[in-house]
Scaffold this active site. Structure first.
Site, PDB file in Angstrom:
ATOM      1  N   ASP A   1      -2.002 -18.339   1.485  1.00 14.99           N
ATOM      2  CA  ASP A   1      -3.038 -19.102   0.769  1.00 14.99           C
ATOM      3  C   ASP A   1      -3.555 -20.235   1.648  1.00 14.99           C
ATOM      4  O   ASP A   1      -4.757 -20.494   1.728  1.00 14.99           O
ATOM      5  CB  ASP A   1      -2.524 -19.620  -0.588  1.00 14.99           C
ATOM      6  CG  ASP A   1      -1.071 -20.047  -0.563  1.00 14.99           C
ATOM      7  OD1 ASP A   1      -0.387 -19.792   0.451  1.00 14.99           O
ATOM      8  OD2 ASP A   1      -0.607 -20.664  -1.539  1.00 14.99           O
TER       9      ASP A   1
ATOM     10  N   LYS B   1       4.160 -14.991   2.658  1.00 18.14           N
ATOM     11  CA  LYS B   1       4.253 -15.729   1.393  1.00 18.14           C
ATOM     12  C   LYS B   1       5.757 -15.870   1.108  1.00 18.14           C
ATOM     13  O   LYS B   1       6.281 -15.445   0.070  1.00 18.14           O
ATOM     14  CB  LYS B   1       3.508 -14.934   0.295  1.00 18.14           C
ATOM     15  CG  LYS B   1       3.345 -15.659  -1.004  1.00 18.14           C
ATOM     16  CD  LYS B   1       2.308 -16.764  -0.983  1.00 18.14           C
ATOM     17  CE  LYS B   1       2.267 -17.482  -2.317  1.00 18.14           C
ATOM     18  NZ  LYS B   1       1.564 -18.768  -2.277  1.00 18.14           N
TER      19      LYS B   1
ATOM     20  N   ASP C   1      -5.185  -7.495   5.730  1.00 22.52           N
ATOM     21  CA  ASP C   1      -6.434  -6.893   5.255  1.00 22.52           C
ATOM     22  C   ASP C   1      -7.382  -7.999   4.781  1.00 22.52           C
ATOM     23  O   ASP C   1      -8.553  -8.068   5.165  1.00 22.52           O
ATOM     24  CB  ASP C   1      -6.087  -5.954   4.087  1.00 22.52           C
ATOM     25  CG  ASP C   1      -7.231  -5.043   3.693  1.00 22.52           C
ATOM     26  OD1 ASP C   1      -8.285  -5.112   4.326  1.00 22.52           O
ATOM     27  OD2 ASP C   1      -7.063  -4.266   2.735  1.00 22.52           O
TER      28      ASP C   1
ATOM     29  N   TYR D   1       0.821  -1.207   0.000  1.00 25.06           N
ATOM     30  CA  TYR D   1       0.000   0.000   0.000  1.00 25.06           C
ATOM     31  C   TYR D   1       0.863   1.269   0.000  1.00 25.06           C
ATOM     32  O   TYR D   1       0.406   2.326  -0.412  1.00 25.06           O
ATOM     33  CB  TYR D   1      -0.920   0.043   1.234  1.00 25.06           C
ATOM     34  CG  TYR D   1      -1.929  -1.080   1.271  1.00 25.06           C
ATOM     35  CD1 TYR D   1      -2.832  -1.257   0.235  1.00 25.06           C
ATOM     36  CD2 TYR D   1      -1.984  -1.958   2.343  1.00 25.06           C
ATOM     37  CE1 TYR D   1      -3.764  -2.280   0.265  1.00 25.06           C
ATOM     38  CE2 TYR D   1      -2.912  -2.985   2.379  1.00 25.06           C
ATOM     39  CZ  TYR D   1      -3.795  -3.138   1.334  1.00 25.06           C
ATOM     40  OH  TYR D   1      -4.718  -4.148   1.358  1.00 25.06           O
TER      41      TYR D   1
ATOM     42  N   ASP E   1     -10.746  -9.672   6.968  1.00 21.31           N
ATOM     43  CA  ASP E   1     -12.109  -9.575   6.433  1.00 21.31           C
ATOM     44  C   ASP E   1     -12.723 -10.965   6.257  1.00 21.31           C
ATOM     45  O   ASP E   1     -13.912 -11.166   6.537  1.00 21.31           O
ATOM     46  CB  ASP E   1     -12.117  -8.815   5.105  1.00 21.31           C
ATOM     47  CG  ASP E   1     -12.451  -7.348   5.315  1.00 21.31           C
ATOM     48  OD1 ASP E   1     -12.224  -6.849   6.439  1.00 21.31           O
ATOM     49  OD2 ASP E   1     -12.946  -6.695   4.379  1.00 21.31           O
TER      50      ASP E   1
END
Ligand code: NAD
Length: 355
Positions: free
Chosen positions: A221, A189, A245, A140, A249
């Site tokens: 994942d 990751k 993020d 971001y 959620d």
């Protein structure tokens, strides 16, 4: 000057759930002072800015911030009042306060098994868990560009972490795990991304300072899959900005409604901003039907983390459990018409249960 909490109700359902939440605050913490300021579209309407200077001054003198929600109807985002409202308010607030850690508790209510996408037996096995998301780094905030290469557009977003950014959230995560079940799952990751490899190295190094905590790693994942298949394995989870993020959620779907989910954000000095995980729900605005639990639970987090008032926080949680156990629900979590209560009606029950 007497210490105070800066209250920023914002837009949509923000003001109504905040008004109701403050009724509870006055009951469980009557000595605290709450001072209200403008943010978001409500601030734009009055001042032409989403995050006006008066609001910055208000929060600079506060002990903590209790935030509602901002933003207008999704089909009116081009109107000046709503254009970039979330970015100008929330991202600006995060930057102003240098918030770098986001905490999202995931709580399972036995009375609400029916609204969860999980099967009953899986839901019953679930323990509460907490997700910590890094807020100030990663893709971001890295360099961004869109350029023409070989006669076509190419867009880039750089995912970047430095050691101190990761160390700051690592210490938070290990300390939180130490206060809970001494188990920490770090999400990355690292099989593909260098920023994740650095993330993992710093987590491993920090683990030496907390020998009582068992650190394990999950690739993002796999973590997404495990959250749905076996959520009972989690206690404290820590992740970078992008992965945090997404998984926070995804995890918020497990208890059954966004209206149940509080969150807290902290800067390295421990200053906290507390807010519902959901948005301003414009379609519910002014109807006295929104679920006030996320705002109320954000108040409980604030009492616990910024004021060390665990007793008041647990009073609120017990009162909520009691109301749910007795069958009272706002429309978003009700199964039958007979169960339905309004926003203010639910708070009346909470106030009654506190006595
Ligand atoms: P939303 O979170 O407002 O709503 C998503 C769904 O959840 C809707 O069905 C809504 O009715 C429901 N919901 C949310 N909170 C609820 C509550 N307390 N009680 C009952 N139901 C609840 O997301 P959206 O519709 O995508 O966005 C609406 C506006 O909110 C947009 O302007 C968006 O930019 C803004 N937004 C703000 C924040 C924030 O302030 N932190 C976060 C997300 C979205």
């Amino acid at each position: 000057m007497k210490p105070y909490v800066a209250v920023l109700p914002g837009d949509g359902i923000g003001p109504e759930v905040m008004t109701q939440t403050l009724r509870v605050a006055q009951k469980v913490a009557p000595d605290l002072t709450f001072k209200t300021g403008l943010i978001g579209g409500a601030a734009f309407k009055e001042t032409g800015q989403h995050f006006p200077k008066q609001t910055a001054t208000l929060i600079d003198g506060a002990e903590a911030v209790l935030f509602g929600s901002v933003g207008g109807p999704v089909d009116q985002q081009q109107e000046p009042q709503w254009q970039n409202c979330e970015a100008n308010s929330i991202l600006a607030l995060r930057k102003h306060l240098q918030l770098n850690i986001n905490l999202r508790p995931v709580h399972f209510y036995p009375a609400l098994t029916h609204i969860s996408p999980l099967k009953n037996e899986r839901y019953a096995a679930c323990n509460d868990f907490v997700i910590l998301r890094e807020l100030a780094g990663d893709i971001y905030f890295g360099d961004k560009s869109t350029v023409i290469e070989n006669e076509q557009k190419v867009a880039r977003d750089v995912a970047e972490y430095n050691e101190s950014q990761v160390k700051s959230i690592a210490d938070w995560a290990f300390q939180l795990a130490s206060k809970r079940q001494n188990q920490l799952i770090s999400v990355d990751k690292a099989n593909v991304l260098q920023s994740s490899q650095l993330w993992r190295q710093v987590m491993e190094q920090t683990a030496h300072n907390y020998p009582q905590v068992k650190l394990t790693h999950q690739l993002v994942d796999n973590c997404a899959m495990q959250l749905i298949l076996k959520p009972e394995q989690f206690d404290v989870v820590v992740a970078g900005n992008l992965f945090g993020d997404i998984i926070s959620d995804a995890a918020s779907a497990l208890p059954g409604s966004l209206g149940l989910m509080p969150s807290a954000s902290f800067n390295p000095q421990g200053f906290g901003l507390y807010e519902p995980a959901g948005g301003s729900a414009p379609e519910l605005t002014g109807k006295n039907t929104a679920n006030p639990m996320a705002q109320l639970l954000s108040l409980a987090l604030m009492l616990e983390h910024s004021f060390q008032r665990e007793k008041a926080a647990s009073q609120i949680r017990l009162a909520i459990n009691k109301a749910l156990g007795e069958g009272y629900r706002t429309a978003d979590i009700a199964c039958h018409e007979s169960q339905k209560t309004t926003t203010s009606g639910f708070i009346d029950l909470i106030l009654h249960n506190l006595t």
